[in-house]
Write a protein that holds these residues in place. Sequence first.
Motif, mmCIF file in Angstrom:
data_model
loop_
_atom_site.group_PDB
_atom_site.id
_atom_site.type_symbol
_atom_site.label_atom_id
_atom_site.label_comp_id
_atom_site.label_asym_id
_atom_site.label_seq_id
_atom_site.Cartn_x
_atom_site.Cartn_y
_atom_site.Cartn_z
ATOM 1 N N VAL B 132 -5.034 4.132 -2.940
ATOM 2 C CA VAL B 132 -4.018 4.455 -1.934
ATOM 3 C C VAL B 132 -3.411 3.249 -1.246
ATOM 4 C CG1 VAL B 132 -4.942 6.737 -1.395
ATOM 5 C CG2 VAL B 132 -5.808 4.747 -0.190
ATOM 6 N N LEU B 133 -3.939 2.050 -1.549
ATOM 7 C CA LEU B 133 -3.410 0.864 -0.869
ATOM 8 C C LEU B 133 -3.281 -0.248 -1.896
ATOM 9 C CD1 LEU B 133 -4.453 -0.593 2.523
ATOM 10 C CD2 LEU B 133 -4.703 -2.022 0.527
ATOM 11 N N THR B 134 -2.173 -0.981 -1.859
ATOM 12 C CA THR B 134 -2.017 -2.077 -2.814
ATOM 13 C C THR B 134 -1.966 -3.407 -2.071
ATOM 14 O OG1 THR B 134 0.390 -1.934 -2.794
ATOM 15 C CG2 THR B 134 -0.766 -0.691 -4.494
ATOM 16 N N ILE B 135 -2.450 -4.447 -2.728
ATOM 17 C CA ILE B 135 -2.415 -5.791 -2.160
ATOM 18 C C ILE B 135 -1.750 -6.712 -3.171
ATOM 19 C CG2 ILE B 135 -3.728 -7.593 -0.993
ATOM 20 C CD1 ILE B 135 -6.113 -5.714 -0.918
ATOM 21 N N ASP B 136 -0.623 -7.322 -2.747
ATOM 22 C CA ASP B 136 0.095 -8.249 -3.624
ATOM 23 C C ASP B 136 -0.350 -9.679 -3.355
ATOM 24 O OD1 ASP B 136 2.943 -6.165 -3.334
ATOM 25 O OD2 ASP B 136 1.814 -6.575 -5.167
ATOM 26 N N PRO B 137 -0.019 -10.620 -4.285
ATOM 27 C CA PRO B 137 -0.324 -12.009 -3.984
ATOM 28 C C PRO B 137 0.419 -12.433 -2.724
ATOM 29 C CG PRO B 137 0.545 -11.766 -6.218
ATOM 30 C CD PRO B 137 0.553 -10.419 -5.590
ATOM 31 N N PRO B 138 -0.066 -13.391 -1.867
ATOM 32 C CA PRO B 138 -1.350 -14.082 -2.026
ATOM 33 C C PRO B 138 -2.534 -13.387 -1.360
ATOM 34 C CG PRO B 138 -0.128 -15.098 -0.261
ATOM 35 C CD PRO B 138 0.707 -13.925 -0.729
ATOM 36 N N TYR B 139 -2.546 -12.038 -1.292
ATOM 37 C CA TYR B 139 -3.732 -11.272 -0.927
ATOM 38 C C TYR B 139 -4.159 -11.493 0.523
ATOM 39 C CZ TYR B 139 -3.481 -11.452 -5.956
ATOM 40 O OH TYR B 139 -3.019 -11.421 -7.245
ATOM 41 N N GLY B 140 -3.173 -11.495 1.430
ATOM 42 C CA GLY B 140 -3.499 -11.554 2.861
ATOM 43 C C GLY B 140 -3.194 -10.210 3.492
ATOM 44 N N PRO B 141 -3.456 -10.063 4.805
ATOM 45 C CA PRO B 141 -3.196 -8.780 5.478
ATOM 46 C C PRO B 141 -1.731 -8.367 5.367
ATOM 47 C CG PRO B 141 -4.447 -10.272 6.899
ATOM 48 C CD PRO B 141 -4.041 -11.068 5.703
ATOM 49 N N GLU B 142 -0.811 -9.338 5.378
ATOM 50 C CA GLU B 142 0.616 -9.033 5.316
ATOM 51 C C GLU B 142 1.042 -8.454 3.988
ATOM 52 O OE1 GLU B 142 1.260 -9.390 8.888
ATOM 53 O OE2 GLU B 142 3.065 -9.180 7.675
ATOM 54 N N GLU B 143 0.243 -8.665 2.958
ATOM 55 C CA GLU B 143 0.643 -8.224 1.616
ATOM 56 C C GLU B 143 0.079 -6.851 1.260
ATOM 57 O OE1 GLU B 143 -0.580 -11.764 1.820
ATOM 58 O OE2 GLU B 143 1.520 -11.968 2.428
ATOM 59 N N SER B 146 0.547 0.642 2.093
ATOM 60 C CA SER B 146 -0.052 1.951 1.892
ATOM 61 C C SER B 146 0.783 2.966 2.638
ATOM 62 C CB SER B 146 -1.489 1.951 2.437
ATOM 63 O OG SER B 146 -2.024 3.254 2.361
ATOM 64 N N SER B 147 0.727 4.223 2.207
ATOM 65 C CA SER B 147 1.459 5.250 2.952
ATOM 66 C C SER B 147 0.568 5.817 4.049
ATOM 67 C CB SER B 147 1.925 6.359 2.017
ATOM 68 O OG SER B 147 0.815 6.872 1.321
ATOM 69 N N ASN B 148 -0.698 5.393 4.098
ATOM 70 C CA ASN B 148 -1.626 5.893 5.114
ATOM 71 C C ASN B 148 -1.859 4.780 6.136
ATOM 72 O OD1 ASN B 148 -4.164 6.370 6.485
ATOM 73 N ND2 ASN B 148 -4.521 7.999 5.010
ATOM 74 N N GLU B 149 -1.353 5.008 7.376
ATOM 75 C CA GLU B 149 -1.418 3.931 8.381
ATOM 76 C C GLU B 149 -2.834 3.571 8.774
ATOM 77 O OE1 GLU B 149 2.271 6.355 9.793
ATOM 78 O OE2 GLU B 149 0.758 6.030 11.356
ATOM 79 N N ILE B 150 -3.713 4.594 8.777
ATOM 80 C CA ILE B 150 -5.081 4.333 9.243
ATOM 81 C C ILE B 150 -5.809 3.441 8.239
ATOM 82 C CG2 ILE B 150 -7.285 5.403 9.810
ATOM 83 C CD1 ILE B 150 -5.676 7.824 10.802
#
Lengths: 119, 167
Positions: B132-143, B146-150
Amino acid sequence: ATMPVPVPVGVLRLPRGPDGCSRGFSPTSPRFQALLGGDAVAAQGARAALRQRYLRGLAAARGRPTRFCLRAGVQVDAVFGAADVEAVAFQVDALRTPLGVQAAALLRCADVLAYSFLL
Amino acid sequence: MNDWQRKSPLDWETYVNKMVKVAAIEKHEYEGWVLTVDPVSASVVLATFLENEKVSISVVLGHAVQEVEILKEGDDEMKQRLSCIFAPEESKAYSPEEEEKRKNALKTWLETNHIPVTEQGESGRTLCVAGVLTIDPPYGPEECSSSNEIILSRVQGLIQGYLEKQQ
């Protein structure tokens, strides 16, 4: 004095909708399948990927000087602000018009033929 | 609504990563590599590479498109180049090897903490957490997206803590 215990509110349960899923939109409902055609899952996947790239493009445009091509050969320069969800209008800053620079303005999507910016 | 706007997403997808000529109303013409077609407005996003390493992005609004002619296919190098255009700025600071190391380190840390994570996307550069959540490079919180805010805020907090411990 103690706080009065709140009276629980009765929960109104509505009957199930015609699609069988009472939450409303169901991606597996016959109506949505018919809308997307036979390839529903693949089409939705393509739609999501295309839209994500487009949204990233809008994010990249933010704050950049942009040239907008309007109808009848009119061109205006402005700083790209934002676009709305339904593609009705663009919000721009520092719009240069023959009457001067407008600090903030909305350009209707129907009036815009194309826009471009440098990365 | 014109013929272009009536096409299906799978149709529009066939134009991505191709060099095209877009004929628009009022006799305008635009040429460039197709980055994407917005499914909501059918707008065509084109990239043109200029001599000074800069990229010019042109968006032709769907309602103005008359015809899109495919001129040529992009090779793998071009596809890679196009997919990086809208990538977040920071990823340009890491080399592909460093990026791969960061990705594997984060993936291992998540797995050690019993958080299901898989790799997905072109060249497996994107991490997918619990589907449900994706992380793009460079893999920090900003990247994270998700459609689920929690879930989003929880995972961002976890990654923030993980990165702080790395320092």
